[in-house]
Design a protein around this motif. Structure first.
Motif, PDB file in Angstrom:
ATOM      1  N   LEU A   1      23.143  81.075  -8.518  1.00  0.00           N
ATOM      2  CA  LEU A   1      22.188  82.163  -8.298  1.00  0.00           C
ATOM      3  C   LEU A   1      22.809  83.523  -8.603  1.00  0.00           C
ATOM      4  O   LEU A   1      22.125  84.431  -9.067  1.00  0.00           O
ATOM      5  N   ALA A   2      24.112  83.656  -8.340  1.00  0.00           N
ATOM      6  CA  ALA A   2      24.787  84.946  -8.509  1.00  0.00           C
ATOM      7  C   ALA A   2      25.353  85.136  -9.913  1.00  0.00           C
ATOM      8  O   ALA A   2      25.980  86.145 -10.197  1.00  0.00           O
ATOM      9  N   GLY A   3      25.142  84.163 -10.779  1.00  0.00           N
ATOM     10  CA  GLY A   3      25.627  84.277 -12.149  1.00  0.00           C
ATOM     11  C   GLY A   3      27.129  84.120 -12.284  1.00  0.00           C
ATOM     12  O   GLY A   3      27.748  84.706 -13.164  1.00  0.00           O
ATOM     13  N   MET A   4      27.731  83.328 -11.396  1.00  0.00           N
ATOM     14  CA  MET A   4      29.180  83.102 -11.454  1.00  0.00           C
ATOM     15  C   MET A   4      29.478  81.802 -12.195  1.00  0.00           C
ATOM     16  O   MET A   4      28.592  80.985 -12.416  1.00  0.00           O
ATOM     17  N   ASP A   5      30.748  81.612 -12.529  1.00  0.00           N
ATOM     18  CA  ASP A   5      31.212  80.393 -13.182  1.00  0.00           C
ATOM     19  C   ASP A   5      31.414  79.325 -12.109  1.00  0.00           C
ATOM     20  O   ASP A   5      32.323  79.427 -11.291  1.00  0.00           O
ATOM     21  N   ILE A   6      30.569  78.271 -12.122  1.00  0.00           N
ATOM     22  CA  ILE A   6      30.679  77.264 -11.060  1.00  0.00           C
ATOM     23  C   ILE A   6      31.890  76.356 -11.250  1.00  0.00           C
ATOM     24  O   ILE A   6      32.309  75.684 -10.319  1.00  0.00           O
ATOM     25  N   ALA A   7      32.466  76.346 -12.452  1.00  0.00           N
ATOM     26  CA  ALA A   7      33.639  75.498 -12.692  1.00  0.00           C
ATOM     27  C   ALA A   7      34.923  76.149 -12.163  1.00  0.00           C
ATOM     28  O   ALA A   7      35.888  75.450 -11.852  1.00  0.00           O
ATOM     29  N   GLU A   8      34.930  77.472 -12.063  1.00  0.00           N
ATOM     30  CA  GLU A   8      36.138  78.187 -11.618  1.00  0.00           C
ATOM     31  C   GLU A   8      36.190  78.221 -10.094  1.00  0.00           C
ATOM     32  O   GLU A   8      35.399  78.892  -9.451  1.00  0.00           O
TER      33      GLU A   8
ATOM     34  N   ARG B   1      39.485  78.279  -8.435  1.00  0.00           N
ATOM     35  CA  ARG B   1      40.815  78.707  -7.979  1.00  0.00           C
ATOM     36  C   ARG B   1      41.006  80.212  -7.951  1.00  0.00           C
ATOM     37  O   ARG B   1      42.019  80.703  -7.490  1.00  0.00           O
ATOM     38  N   ARG B   2      40.033  80.948  -8.490  1.00  0.00           N
ATOM     39  CA  ARG B   2      40.149  82.410  -8.511  1.00  0.00           C
ATOM     40  C   ARG B   2      38.975  83.032  -7.789  1.00  0.00           C
ATOM     41  O   ARG B   2      37.870  82.498  -7.847  1.00  0.00           O
ATOM     42  N   PRO B   3      39.197  84.186  -7.146  1.00  0.00           N
ATOM     43  CA  PRO B   3      38.073  84.892  -6.514  1.00  0.00           C
ATOM     44  C   PRO B   3      37.069  85.331  -7.580  1.00  0.00           C
ATOM     45  O   PRO B   3      37.455  85.631  -8.708  1.00  0.00           O
ATOM     46  N   GLN B   4      35.790  85.336  -7.216  1.00  0.00           N
ATOM     47  CA  GLN B   4      34.748  85.769  -8.145  1.00  0.00           C
ATOM     48  C   GLN B   4      33.759  86.679  -7.422  1.00  0.00           C
ATOM     49  O   GLN B   4      33.622  86.611  -6.209  1.00  0.00           O
ATOM     50  N   ASP B   5      33.084  87.508  -8.209  1.00  0.00           N
ATOM     51  CA  ASP B   5      32.044  88.378  -7.673  1.00  0.00           C
ATOM     52  C   ASP B   5      30.780  88.198  -8.491  1.00  0.00           C
ATOM     53  O   ASP B   5      30.850  88.004  -9.700  1.00  0.00           O
ATOM     54  N   GLY B   6      29.650  88.294  -7.825  1.00  0.00           N
ATOM     55  CA  GLY B   6      28.373  88.203  -8.525  1.00  0.00           C
ATOM     56  C   GLY B   6      27.316  88.956  -7.740  1.00  0.00           C
ATOM     57  O   GLY B   6      27.595  89.494  -6.667  1.00  0.00           O
TER      58      GLY B   6
ATOM     59  N   LYS C   1      15.745  92.838  -1.620  1.00  0.00           N
ATOM     60  CA  LYS C   1      17.136  92.981  -1.166  1.00  0.00           C
ATOM     61  C   LYS C   1      18.075  92.677  -2.328  1.00  0.00           C
ATOM     62  O   LYS C   1      17.851  91.740  -3.096  1.00  0.00           O
ATOM     63  N   ASP C   2      19.127  93.470  -2.441  1.00  0.00           N
ATOM     64  CA  ASP C   2      20.199  93.181  -3.397  1.00  0.00           C
ATOM     65  C   ASP C   2      21.282  92.434  -2.643  1.00  0.00           C
ATOM     66  O   ASP C   2      21.672  92.848  -1.551  1.00  0.00           O
ATOM     67  N   LEU C   3      21.769  91.333  -3.214  1.00  0.00           N
ATOM     68  CA  LEU C   3      22.837  90.569  -2.596  1.00  0.00           C
ATOM     69  C   LEU C   3      24.080  90.672  -3.464  1.00  0.00           C
ATOM     70  O   LEU C   3      24.027  90.433  -4.665  1.00  0.00           O
ATOM     71  N   ARG C   4      25.194  91.065  -2.860  1.00  0.00           N
ATOM     72  CA  ARG C   4      26.486  91.057  -3.547  1.00  0.00           C
ATOM     73  C   ARG C   4      27.260  89.881  -3.002  1.00  0.00           C
ATOM     74  O   ARG C   4      27.436  89.751  -1.790  1.00  0.00           O
ATOM     75  N   ILE C   5      27.710  89.017  -3.886  1.00  0.00           N
ATOM     76  CA  ILE C   5      28.317  87.763  -3.471  1.00  0.00           C
ATOM     77  C   ILE C   5      29.748  87.688  -3.971  1.00  0.00           C
ATOM     78  O   ILE C   5      30.029  88.002  -5.122  1.00  0.00           O
ATOM     79  N   SER C   6      30.663  87.308  -3.082  1.00  0.00           N
ATOM     80  CA  SER C   6      32.039  87.090  -3.512  1.00  0.00           C
ATOM     81  C   SER C   6      32.545  85.764  -2.958  1.00  0.00           C
ATOM     82  O   SER C   6      32.192  85.370  -1.855  1.00  0.00           O
ATOM     83  N   THR C   7      33.339  85.080  -3.782  1.00  0.00           N
ATOM     84  CA  THR C   7      33.936  83.813  -3.357  1.00  0.00           C
ATOM     85  C   THR C   7      35.455  83.974  -3.361  1.00  0.00           C
ATOM     86  O   THR C   7      36.005  84.684  -4.204  1.00  0.00           O
ATOM     87  N   VAL C   8      36.103  83.307  -2.418  1.00  0.00           N
ATOM     88  CA  VAL C   8      37.555  83.336  -2.318  1.00  0.00           C
ATOM     89  C   VAL C   8      38.030  81.914  -2.029  1.00  0.00           C
ATOM     90  O   VAL C   8      37.508  81.268  -1.119  1.00  0.00           O
ATOM     91  N   PRO C   9      38.996  81.407  -2.806  1.00  0.00           N
ATOM     92  CA  PRO C   9      39.502  80.062  -2.512  1.00  0.00           C
ATOM     93  C   PRO C   9      40.289  80.050  -1.195  1.00  0.00           C
ATOM     94  O   PRO C   9      41.010  81.000  -0.898  1.00  0.00           O
TER      95      PRO C   9
END
Length: 116
Positions: A69-76, A78-83, A94-102
């Motif tokens: 949904l956030a337009g991130m790389d689902i295969a990655e 091991r690295r933090p991502q933002d979307g 509402k605007d949602l800012r999404i970040s992932t962290v391993p």
């Protein structure tokens, strides 16, 4: 919504997490993997509240759905991502800012909810 009923369970689950958080006026959603469960908490007025826990078996599906949904790389993983993404809710757009962290138990996701 009626379209939601025919959607796959993971899609409905992620939609419910986001809808519940917005309805409860939270500023962010934390999806944190633990040893046995995936913990979903929300921050309301600066205080963290547990929303619910999800079986660990659904972790990768839930995280992948949010990343998609956030337009991130689902295969990655091991690295933090933002979307980012935008949702229409009963309380407006509402605007949602999404970040992932391993983490040690998998990917942790933080969704920041902002009024657009």
């Amino acid at each position: 919504t009626s379209a939601d009923l025919s959607a796959p369970p993971i899609v409905r689950l992620v939609n419910k997490i986001i809808a519940d958080a917005i309805q409860k006026r939270s500023s962010d959603i934390h999806v944190t993997p633990e040893k046995e469960i995936l913990m979903v908490s929300i921050r309301v007025d600066g205080i963290m509240h547990p929303l619910f826990s999800i079986p660990i078996g659904l972790q990768s599906a839930v995280v992948s759905r949010i990343k998609l949904l956030a337009g991130m790389d689902i295969a990655e993983r091991r690295r933090p991502q933002d979307g980012r993404m935008r949702v229409k809710a009963a309380r407006g757009v509402k605007d949602l800012r999404i970040s992932t962290v391993p983490t040690a138990f998998g990917e942790s996701v933080v969704i920041r909810i902002l009024s657009s």
